[in-house]
Design a protein around this motif. Structure first.
Motif: not given
Length: 137
Positions: A12-27
């Motif tokens: 969508n017109g933005k450049d991101f560093i290409k990585i797999d998603p960084i997820y967090f545990d609930l809360n």
């Protein structure tokens, strides 16, 4: 600056560093082992391009109150920032904030029944490239 396709992705017109998603545990806001692997990729790209400036944004799912989620996403942003800075990236090159549940990637908003996997997609941190070198990208 010649950025490699394997380092950068445009969405969508933005450049991101290409990585797999960084997820967090609930809360939670701690860096999980799977997240540290991805953060190391961010660090490697930033070391490869020493003039690069990155803005990170941390997000939550829609569970809990908006106020709580704003605070939680702020802690997630701080954890990610501190991890990257602790690995030798100058603080002036990376900044960020939490967005709470304001930028969901799916339909799992308040009152919508979703699976745990669907909620986890919203608990993420993204890295937008603001500047490649001395000039804005």
């Amino acid at each position: 600056l010649d950025l490699k396709d394997e380092d950068i992705v445009e969405i969508n017109g933005k450049d991101f560093i290409k990585i797999d998603p960084i997820y967090f545990d609930l809360n939670k806001s701690f860096i999980r082992p799977d997240a540290s692997i991805e953060l190391e990729k961010v660090i490697a790209v930033m070391k490869r391009y020493p003039q690069m400036i990155v803005q990170l944004g941390s997000h939550t799912d829609s569970r809990n109150t908006h106020k709580y989620n704003e605070a939680l996403s702020g802690r997630r942003a701080a954890s990610s920032l501190e991890y990257i800075i602790s690995k030798g990236i100058e603080r002036a090159r990376i900044f960020g904030s939490g967005h709470g549940e304001t930028q969901l990637v799916n339909e799992c908003s308040d009152g919508v029944t979703c699976s745990e996997d669907e909620h986890q997609l919203n608990r993420r941190t993204e890295f937008v490239i603001i500047r490649y070198n001395n000039g804005i990208k």
